[in-house]
Design a protein around this motif. Sequence first.
Motif, mmCIF file in Angstrom:
data_model
loop_
_atom_site.group_PDB
_atom_site.id
_atom_site.type_symbol
_atom_site.label_atom_id
_atom_site.label_comp_id
_atom_site.label_asym_id
_atom_site.label_seq_id
_atom_site.Cartn_x
_atom_site.Cartn_y
_atom_site.Cartn_z
ATOM 1 N N THR A 1 0.850 -1.207 0.003
ATOM 2 C CA THR A 1 -0.028 -0.111 0.026
ATOM 3 C C THR A 1 0.764 1.381 0.057
ATOM 4 N N GLY A 2 0.700 2.099 -0.986
ATOM 5 C CA GLY A 2 1.443 3.240 -1.064
ATOM 6 C C GLY A 2 2.601 3.431 -1.679
ATOM 7 N N GLU A 3 2.966 2.247 -2.259
ATOM 8 C CA GLU A 3 4.246 2.035 -3.034
ATOM 9 C C GLU A 3 4.082 2.661 -4.464
ATOM 10 N N PHE A 4 5.105 3.239 -4.990
ATOM 11 C CA PHE A 4 5.118 3.669 -6.443
ATOM 12 C C PHE A 4 6.065 2.441 -7.021
ATOM 13 N N ILE A 5 5.343 1.857 -7.948
ATOM 14 C CA ILE A 5 6.024 0.724 -8.699
ATOM 15 C C ILE A 5 6.378 1.154 -10.051
ATOM 16 N N ALA A 6 7.190 0.980 -10.728
ATOM 17 C CA ALA A 6 7.726 1.286 -12.100
ATOM 18 C C ALA A 6 7.684 -0.039 -12.728
ATOM 19 N N ILE A 7 7.171 -0.572 -13.932
ATOM 20 C CA ILE A 7 7.238 -1.491 -14.643
ATOM 21 C C ILE A 7 8.102 -1.194 -15.913
ATOM 22 N N LEU A 8 9.177 -1.758 -15.961
ATOM 23 C CA LEU A 8 10.214 -1.074 -17.040
ATOM 24 C C LEU A 8 10.563 -2.194 -18.004
ATOM 25 N N GLY A 9 10.505 -1.908 -19.321
ATOM 26 C CA GLY A 9 10.932 -3.167 -20.241
ATOM 27 C C GLY A 9 10.709 -2.603 -21.752
ATOM 28 N N LEU B 1 -3.190 3.349 -11.854
ATOM 29 C CA LEU B 1 -2.427 2.776 -12.977
ATOM 30 C C LEU B 1 -2.086 3.667 -14.025
ATOM 31 N N MET B 2 -0.718 3.946 -14.480
ATOM 32 C CA MET B 2 -0.201 4.749 -15.646
ATOM 33 C C MET B 2 0.219 3.871 -16.690
ATOM 34 N N ASP B 3 -0.210 4.133 -17.754
ATOM 35 C CA ASP B 3 0.511 3.396 -19.069
ATOM 36 C C ASP B 3 1.403 4.351 -19.948
ATOM 37 N N GLU B 4 2.547 4.455 -19.718
ATOM 38 C CA GLU B 4 3.398 5.293 -20.473
ATOM 39 C C GLU B 4 2.749 6.773 -20.579
ATOM 40 N N PRO B 5 2.550 7.491 -19.550
ATOM 41 C CA PRO B 5 1.790 8.371 -19.852
ATOM 42 C C PRO B 5 2.393 9.833 -20.416
ATOM 43 N N TYR C 1 3.166 2.180 -12.611
ATOM 44 C CA TYR C 1 3.565 2.836 -13.569
ATOM 45 C C TYR C 1 4.332 2.176 -14.576
ATOM 46 N N VAL C 2 4.066 2.144 -15.894
ATOM 47 C CA VAL C 2 4.351 1.313 -17.012
ATOM 48 C C VAL C 2 5.164 2.240 -17.849
ATOM 49 N N THR C 3 6.584 2.055 -18.154
ATOM 50 C CA THR C 3 7.317 2.811 -18.970
ATOM 51 C C THR C 3 8.437 1.952 -19.881
ATOM 52 N N HIS C 4 9.053 2.361 -20.777
ATOM 53 C CA HIS C 4 10.368 1.802 -21.406
ATOM 54 C C HIS C 4 11.166 2.924 -21.039
ATOM 55 N N ASP C 5 11.179 3.841 -20.422
ATOM 56 C CA ASP C 5 12.078 4.947 -20.171
ATOM 57 C C ASP C 5 12.650 4.718 -18.862
ATOM 58 N N GLN C 6 14.169 3.956 -18.782
ATOM 59 C CA GLN C 6 14.794 3.950 -17.632
ATOM 60 C C GLN C 6 15.053 5.236 -16.626
ATOM 61 N N GLY C 7 15.189 6.177 -17.260
ATOM 62 C CA GLY C 7 15.284 7.548 -16.587
ATOM 63 C C GLY C 7 13.942 7.787 -15.656
ATOM 64 N N GLU C 8 12.736 7.741 -16.431
ATOM 65 C CA GLU C 8 11.622 7.977 -15.642
ATOM 66 C C GLU C 8 11.509 6.826 -14.593
ATOM 67 N N ALA C 9 11.861 5.520 -14.693
ATOM 68 C CA ALA C 9 11.838 4.642 -13.710
ATOM 69 C C ALA C 9 12.584 4.819 -12.573
ATOM 70 N N LEU C 10 13.952 5.346 -12.697
ATOM 71 C CA LEU C 10 14.955 5.631 -12.043
ATOM 72 C C LEU C 10 14.679 6.893 -11.035
ATOM 73 N N ALA C 11 14.149 7.647 -11.794
ATOM 74 C CA ALA C 11 13.880 9.204 -10.752
ATOM 75 C C ALA C 11 12.411 9.040 -9.976
ATOM 76 N N VAL D 1 10.260 -2.868 -11.381
ATOM 77 C CA VAL D 1 10.258 -4.472 -12.119
ATOM 78 C C VAL D 1 10.809 -4.330 -13.374
ATOM 79 N N VAL D 2 11.771 -4.962 -13.637
ATOM 80 C CA VAL D 2 12.362 -5.043 -15.079
ATOM 81 C C VAL D 2 11.824 -6.132 -15.638
ATOM 82 N N MET D 3 11.113 -6.076 -16.823
ATOM 83 C CA MET D 3 10.806 -7.202 -17.715
ATOM 84 C C MET D 3 11.275 -7.434 -19.170
#
Length: 364
Positions: free
Chosen positions: A27-35, A163-167, A196-206, A212-214
């Motif tokens: 609860t309350g986590e910010f998770i980035a799904i990166l790949g 849920l955010m899909d590469e916004p 938060y889904v993204t293919h941008d590693q900068g967004e995920a790291l920041a 979660v790297v897929m």
Amino acid sequence: MSVKMEQIGKKFGTFEALKQIDLEVETGEFIAILGPSGCGKTTLLRLLAGFLSPTDGQISIEEEEVGNRKKSVPPEKRNIGMVFQQFALWPHLNVEEHIKFPLEHHRFCSKMSTSEKKKRVEEVLDIVELNLFKKRMPQALSGGQKQRVALARAIAPSPALLLMDEPLSNLDAELRMEMRKEIQALHRLTKATIIYVTHDQGEALAMADRIVVMNKGEIEQVGTPKEIYTKPTSTFVASFVGKANLLKGEWQEDTFRPGLNKALRFNGEAVTKEMKAKGLYPVRPEQFQVLPSDANKEGIPAVITSVQYQGKEIHYTVQAEQGEWTVHTDMFSNFSLGDQIFLTLENSFREKEAYRRPQLVRQS
């Protein structure tokens, strides 16, 4: 809102999009799904939203099972908000009406009086800083303003899961940087669980608490941004996040001997056991030290094959015996195309010096 995915699989015909995904979100986590594109990250998000049903496994939200191979709770019956890649704004509603809409129709939003709705709309407008634009139609807004409207609409009913899909993928570079800050501030204010889904590693790291790297429908690694960047457990994670160069050689406990120079030793205390088992040492582009060919004969010989000036940095591509590597230096380096160089690391030392290194002695 906590989320749990157990042994999730998803097939489209004979194509296996997801393979035995296990993931828990607190609860309350910010998770980035990166790949990269096609790795299954959007499919994973659509399963969480209820747009798709899993072929195998089960999905639980707040310990309530919402999806398995036999049933799937529809999106409108899940306490979620969704931000799409394409904004998905309604052309006939202005900014204020976009925010008001979920307050009237979201299943989990408590019944509000007219004055309460107006107050909530004003609160959300304040959060996304769109007060001056509340009467504008979508076609009269900039890309960044449209994205803020999409965010505002998603958070208005105070969903427990966002849920955010590469916004940010449709925004220019400067706007993306601004919107990162907006989303981080939004997370702090709402305290919602964000995936938060993204293919941008900068967004995920920041932005993310954990990443979660897929790859190819599977999870390669889960960890904090620092863990993912500094301690990759697979060659894919090492090369995809941070663009690490993978040196081949031999390991002796925590000491690495690169195959290109038998006299060199690299300290490998921070390298994961998975990389050691493969005889690899990951070196990120900024970790290399570049020396002229007459400065240090104990380094790894290479030739500069590309030079790209990036303002505060210079990016070099070099050809070494093991292959092509990427090296980043500060703006003051002065190497040219075709230069013969030597590469080394700060933690490297020559074999004959290994036994003369000073030791820390504790005083009794």
